[in-house]
Design an enzyme around this catalytic site. Structure first.
Site, mmCIF file in Angstrom:
data_model
loop_
_atom_site.group_PDB
_atom_site.id
_atom_site.type_symbol
_atom_site.label_atom_id
_atom_site.label_comp_id
_atom_site.label_asym_id
_atom_site.label_seq_id
_atom_site.Cartn_x
_atom_site.Cartn_y
_atom_site.Cartn_z
ATOM 1 N N HIS A 281 -3.257 45.025 5.830
ATOM 2 C CA HIS A 281 -4.447 45.251 6.484
ATOM 3 C C HIS A 281 -5.485 45.379 5.610
ATOM 4 C CE1 HIS A 281 -7.220 47.196 9.336
ATOM 5 N NE2 HIS A 281 -7.672 47.997 8.417
ATOM 6 N N ALA B 12 -13.444 6.594 17.416
ATOM 7 C CA ALA B 12 -12.030 7.512 17.047
ATOM 8 C C ALA B 12 -11.077 7.498 18.514
ATOM 9 C CB ALA B 12 -12.800 8.728 16.781
HETATM 10 P P1 AMP Z 1 -6.441 10.839 19.438
HETATM 11 O O1 AMP Z 1 -5.420 9.491 19.869
HETATM 12 O O2 AMP Z 1 -5.880 11.987 19.401
HETATM 13 O O3 AMP Z 1 -7.135 10.364 18.080
HETATM 14 O O4 AMP Z 1 -7.505 10.597 20.701
HETATM 15 C C1 AMP Z 1 -8.165 9.470 20.970
HETATM 16 C C2 AMP Z 1 -9.114 9.839 22.272
HETATM 17 O O5 AMP Z 1 -9.867 8.568 22.515
HETATM 18 C C3 AMP Z 1 -7.984 9.963 23.343
HETATM 19 O O6 AMP Z 1 -8.082 10.967 23.999
HETATM 20 C C4 AMP Z 1 -8.380 8.828 24.279
HETATM 21 O O7 AMP Z 1 -8.296 9.443 25.712
HETATM 22 C C5 AMP Z 1 -9.695 8.470 23.777
HETATM 23 N N1 AMP Z 1 -10.217 7.204 24.228
HETATM 24 C C6 AMP Z 1 -9.341 6.012 24.364
HETATM 25 N N2 AMP Z 1 -10.221 4.962 24.702
HETATM 26 C C7 AMP Z 1 -11.282 5.388 25.249
HETATM 27 C C8 AMP Z 1 -12.758 4.855 25.813
HETATM 28 N N3 AMP Z 1 -12.493 3.568 26.158
HETATM 29 N N4 AMP Z 1 -13.575 5.873 26.258
HETATM 30 C C9 AMP Z 1 -13.579 6.926 25.836
HETATM 31 N N5 AMP Z 1 -12.424 7.537 25.431
HETATM 32 C C10 AMP Z 1 -11.500 6.829 24.990
#
Ligand code: AMP
Ligand code: FAD
Length: 479
Positions: free
Chosen positions: A452, A276
């Site tokens: 309320h 994700a």
């Molecule tokens: P969003 O774009 O809000 O869906 O969040 C995706 C998250 O995944 C972001 O906070 C990124 O920092 C995180 N992310 C992307 N690549 C990696 C990785 N290789 N390992 C851990 N977290 C990741």
């Protein structure tokens, strides 16, 4: 050449279907092309949001939340239910029925509004022509005075964790688990990672969330994010910050994930892994080489404030263009563009007042600026916060967690941001958006009579607290 339309919309997600309905309402001859087919091979409208996004995730979030409420909290208010259990296939069935009602509703609205639904894959050709290739491979080309591209987005994949059929999945796969995996890994502590992690954690999985960044929900006001992190941790989500996933290895039906954190290289084994890590704009096979549409950074279609592309009469809206990847943002852009095409050339939307909601329990909802953004921008501001533990209705609801926070300009008192962590924060935030759209000051909110007992009163109190006048809090301003 087949029919000519005033407007052809490519994509029937919340951006495209709303644009099409609005255009038809305004008297424009409108068609909408959609290529999504469901498992029964039927074309379905509604895009990511209705099929594999907002709606199905909320169905599972609500069902799993009810389960936890019944198991862990009913007894606190005097309801004895004994041992209870979940039936995940029934939950999935319910989720599917919700999807079917929603997507069927859009097809019905198309008919009612006279939108021509074209089934198949749309491709923009030069000269505002759209080639539609049906599911049988036959194609037809339509002409339009205006084209709205609303092709949306798809999940980002990362090389360290390539998707598999059933162990490493994206958000779509994570809505389909037939039972709660014992050990569930989630890469990414963004909105989608936290929502899906919450669903399966509530249904029994041990959930570990690996997040590369050192900070938790950096786009959320730091005070709210800190509180949310604490509460999610208490619910059992093991959120590891500063943990960057570097590889994965599947054997014997489980996946070993490698990641690095401040202490060095580590591994952890899971039964399922959800990737994700965000979404990217989707333009595959959408644009003929001579269509002339400019793409910008990271593949987004380049548009101006009114969603005009560089080609006259071609617009793009929703996830395929800049701005927050949110369904309601896509829809409002759809309305704006339809209005522009119908002759309301000054139609616009306020990108500064788009609410965001994270549907964890409690929910996180916000609109406008965070304290950290205002500090960076050098804007002088004042804040008022109010805890839900001091709100009568929240206590009666047995949901006392969270805070409401109002940020106002230090000089003009105009509201710059509202941040809420609470049960139903996603509903409460609408009043903050309304206030901000009308340019309200914190004092304006303080002068309004709130019913309320409601949890909305926490916003009233937070607004009063901006000047130290919250009634139900010991914060009297010294004069
Ligand atoms: P969003 O774009 O809000 O869906 O969040 C995706 C998250 O995944 C972001 O906070 C990124 O920092 C995180 N992310 C992307 N690549 C990696 C990785 N290789 N390992 C851990 N977290 C990741
Ligand atoms: P999409 O919904 O992606 O729709 C695009 C449509 O275009 C699709 O139906 C696709 O099949 C079609 N299409 C693409 N190319 C072509 C082509 N060439 N020809 C014909 N058709 C084509 N947002 C929120 O606001 N709130 C939430 O709670 C929320 N929860 C989410 C949960 C999850 C798990 C996910 C994945 C997303 C969530 N989102 C949420 C994000 C939201 O789904 C998107 O922001 C929204 O769907 C974007 O709308 P759109 O119309 O731009 O694109």
């Amino acid at each position: 050449m087949a029919d000519k339309f005033d407007v052809i919309v490519i994509g029937a997600g919340p951006g495209g279907y709303v644009a099409a309905i609005r255009a038809a309402q305004l008297g424009l001859k409108t068609a909408c092309v959609e290529k999504w087919v469901n498992k029964e091979g039927k074309t379905v409208h509604g895009g990511t949001c209705l099929n594999v996004g907002c709606i199905p995730s909320k169905a599972l979030l609500e069902s799993s939340h009810k389960f936890v409420e019944a198991r862990d909290h009913f007894a606190e208010v005097g309801i004895e239910v004994g041992d209870i259990s979940t039936n995940v296939s029934k939950m999935l069935e319910f989720k599917q029925s919700v999807i079917a009602k929603n997507t069927g509703g859009i097809s019905m609205l198309f008919k009612a509004n006279g939108v021509t639904a074209l089934e198949g894959s749309g491709k923009l050709l030069a000269g505002k022509k759209v080639e539609v290739t049906g599911h049988d491979g036959a194609s037809e080309t339509y002409e339009a005075d205006n084209v709205i591209i609303a092709s949306g987005s798809v999940p980002v994949n990362i090389p360290p964790a390539p998707l598999t059929d059933d162990i490493i999945v994206d958000s779509t796969g994570a809505l389909e688990f037939t039972e709660a995996p014992k050990r569930l890994g989630v890469i990414g502590a963004g909105v989608i990672g936290l929502e899906l992690g919450s669903v399966w954690s509530r249904l029994g999985s041990e959930v570990t969330v690996l997040e590369a960044l050192d900070s938790f929900l950096p786009m959320v006001d730091a005070q709210v994010a800190k509180e949310a992190q604490k509460l999610l941790g208490k619910q059992g989500l093991d959120i590891k910050l500063g943990a960057k996933v570097t590889g994965s290895n599947i054997s014997n039906g489980e996946v070993e994930v490698s990641y690095t954190d401040s202490e060095g290289e580590k591994t952890q084994t899971f039964d399922k892994l959800i990737v994700a890590v965000g979404r990217k704009p989707y333009t595959e096979k959408l644009l003929a080489d001579d269509a002339g549409i400019a793409l910008g950074e990271r593949g987004f279609i380049t548009v101006d404030d009114q969603c005009r592309t560089n080609v006259d009469g071609v617009y793009a809206i929703g996830d395929v263009v800049r701005g927050p990847m949110l369904a309601h943002k896509a829809s409002e852009e759809g309305v704006m563009v339809a209005d522009i095409i119908a002759g309301h050339s000054k139609a616009q939307m306020n990108y500064d007042a788009i609410p965001s909601v994270i549907y964890t329990a409690p929910e996180v909802a916000f609109v406008g600026k965070t304290e950290q953004q205002l500090k960076e921008e050098g804007v002088e501001y004042k804040t008022g916060s109010f805890p839900f533990s001091a709100n009568g209705r929240a206590l009666a609801n047995n949901a006392p967690e969270g805070i409401a926070k109002v940020i106002a300009d230090a000089n003009t008192d105009r509201i710059l941001g509202v941040h809420i962590l609470s049960q139903h924060a996603g509903e409460l935030i609408a009043q903050a958006v309304t206030a901000m759209e009308f340019g309200a000051s914190a004092e304006d909110i303080g002068l309004i009579c709130f019913a309320h007992p409601t949890t909305s009163e926490a916003i009233h109190e937070a607004a009063l607290a901006v000047d130290g006048h919250a009634i139900h809090m010991a914060n009297r301003k010294k004069r």
